[in-house]
Write an enzyme that holds these catalytic residues in place. Structure first.
Site, short mmCIF file in Angstrom:
data_model
loop_
_atom_site.label_atom_id
_atom_site.label_comp_id
_atom_site.label_asym_id
_atom_site.label_seq_id
_atom_site.Cartn_x
_atom_site.Cartn_y
_atom_site.Cartn_z
N HIS A 96 0.82 -1.23 0.00
CA HIS A 96 0.00 0.00 0.00
C HIS A 96 0.85 1.27 0.00
O HIS A 96 0.33 2.36 -0.26
CB HIS A 96 -0.91 0.04 1.23
CG HIS A 96 -1.95 -1.03 1.26
ND1 HIS A 96 -2.82 -1.24 0.21
CD2 HIS A 96 -2.27 -1.96 2.20
CE1 HIS A 96 -3.62 -2.26 0.51
NE2 HIS A 96 -3.30 -2.71 1.71
N HIS A 131 -6.26 -7.38 -0.28
CA HIS A 131 -6.41 -5.94 -0.57
C HIS A 131 -5.64 -5.57 -1.83
O HIS A 131 -4.54 -6.10 -2.06
CB HIS A 131 -5.89 -5.11 0.60
CG HIS A 131 -6.54 -5.43 1.91
ND1 HIS A 131 -5.96 -6.25 2.85
CD2 HIS A 131 -7.74 -5.05 2.43
CE1 HIS A 131 -6.77 -6.37 3.89
NE2 HIS A 131 -7.86 -5.66 3.67
#
Lengths: 335, 144
Positions: A121, A158
């Site tokens: 991320h 994710h």
């Protein structure tokens, strides 16, 4: 295997799910599967500013370093850092580099990097989603700097928004992600297919809650494999998150340890030769699921029989795979 | 300068967010603006109910967000809507501004930020740095 649990000083409290015990669980999975004798443990090292600056600007590195040295705190509502976080982040990125270098020297067929904090991320100049430095991007950038063509497969539940953004316009990297949708971080739509400099070199397969392993395998076979064949990678790196496991508290996919093993076998087939595949630990927050999944995955890659859970099937997601296949048919990508 | 026509406000159930929403509603009522209340679902948002699939969890958060945190939005005459999105608060607010053509952002201040550095810091600090739209940071009450 690059691991450095003794250097893990990124501890932001017992209530945070991204905790040091995750590394112990991953390494226990390797022991459960009986893989220690067949593995070489690499000494981790710290990534250098020069290596990190292929991805992160020095101004960001300096600010993050100073923040940790000052005692740390909350970087965003999810992401914390403490006094030991900077050093640990350097080791996590350095472990990825050490693994790639060792493979490059012919010291193994496949590498697994058991390090944290995760990285996918993290943006170039912003920490996010438990991630401080984008470890896989640093490793991939070190390879593309030597003229390599890198496939990144991100099977964390994710979407790896940081990795996607970093290589959005890079024609030397094919970024592929299967992930739950909708879910944090809100990116990874099927229509996100790469920038003008790399059209079609971002492949997103967003999956609905409860999707099972057979759906991910179908995505790899029908959507990813043709894109990989066109791209012809010289290296394969994996953002190996295990939070798509059905027991994980952070998400709602229905995968099992057996599924991760089968997915890893498919991804290994994308590598052009032995010694060109490295897996980096990303998410995975249920310790038992993480332990089983790491063990099953690496056992499969090392040809060892260890399958604590059967594969899953019958979940939703066929439509999502079909949609991704249509978008990427014939390499159309973002055209 | 013309008065705002659409105001984006960050809402997360905290006292400071409640003050920000109240402030935005007062202004919107005075100038006949629309209010878009935004809540960003972060990674930890999905952890509240361990082992529960995220979709029911998401629905539970959506109910609390719309019915409790945004209650003042439904009570008065101000035009408004609630927007639940995935991601970081800063990105969520800036995206909402773009998508709704908003001309003002309102957030609350907890009175402390993570870091007063270059790229890092609290939501309000980052918004002020990155937003092309004016930002109002409503300060803590502190007994006044």
């Amino acid at each position: 295997m690059a691991a450095a649990p003794e250097l893990d000083r990124h501890d932001v409290g017992p209530s945070h799910p991204e905790r040091p015990a995750r590394l112990g669980a991953a390494l226990a999975g390797i022991d459960d599967a009986g893989l220690r004798d067949g593995a070489v443990v690499l000494a981790a090292r710290r990534a250098t500013d020069e290596e990190l600056s292929l991805v992160h600007p020095l101004s960001y590195l300096e600010a993050l370093h100073a923040f940790c040295d000052a005692g740390g705190g909350a970087l965003d509502p999810d992401t914390m850092a403490g006094p030991g976080s900077w050093d640990t982040a350097l080791v996590a990125a350095g472990a990825a580099l050490a693994a790639v270098d060792a493979l490059g020297r012919g010291e193994g067929d496949v590498a697994f990097v058991a390090a944290r904090p995760p990285g996918h991320h993290a943006l170039r100049d912003e920490p996010m989603g438990f991630c401080l430095l984008n470890n896989i991007a640093v490793a991939a950038a070190s390879l593309t700097a030597r003229g390599e063509r890198v496939l990144i497969v991100d099977w964390d539940v994710h979407h790896g928004n940081g990795t996607q953004a970093i290589f959005w316009d890079d024609p030397h990297v094919l970024y592929v992600s299967t992930h739950q949708w909708p879910l944090y971080p809100g990116t990874g739509r099927v229509a996100e297919t790469g920038g003008a400099g790399a059209p079609g070199l971002t492949v997103n397969v967003p999956l609905p809650p409860r999707a099972t392993g057979d759906v991910v395998l179908r995505a790899l076979d029908e959507v990813v494999a043709p894109a990989v064949e066109r791209f012809a990678p010289t290296w394969v790196l994996v953002s190996a998150g295990f939070d798509a496991h059905r027991a994980d508290p952070m998400a709602g996919l229905d995968l099992t340890a057996g599924d991760f093993a089968d997915i890893a076998a498919r991804v290994r087939a994308f590598a052009p030769a032995p010694g060109r595949l490295a897996l980096l630990l990303e998410g995975g927050y249920d310790l038992d699921a993480l332990r089983m999944s790491v063990g099953a995955t690496l056992a499969r890659l090392m040809g060892v029989a260890f399958r604590p859970e059967a594969a899953s099937s019958g979940g939703p997601g066929a439509d999502a795979v079909d949609a991704a296949r249509r978008v990427h048919a014939d390499g159309a990508g973002s055209t | 300068m013309s008065p705002p026509r659409c105001i984006v406000v960050g809402v997360d159930g905290s006292d400071c967010a409640r003050r920000a929403l109240r402030w935005a509603l007062d202004l919107a009522g005075a100038v006949d603006a629309e209010v878009v209340a935004v809540h960003a679902l972060g990674l930890l948002s999905h952890l509240a109910a361990a082992a529960v699939p995220s979709e029911p969890q998401r629905q539970a958060v959506a109910r609390v967000f719309e019915q409790e945190w945004c209650a003042p939005l439904h009570d008065g005459d101000v035009r408004g809507r609630c927007l639940l999105v995935d991601g970081n608060p800063v990105t969520a607010l800036l995206t909402a501004v773009e998508e709704h053509g908003a001309d003002l952002i309102v957030v609350g201040s907890r009175g402390h930020g993570g870091f007063a550095g270059l790229q890092l810091g609290s939501t309000s600090h980052q918004l002020v740095q990155h937003s092309g739209t004016p930002v109002v940071v409503v300060p803590p009450d502190e007994g006044r």
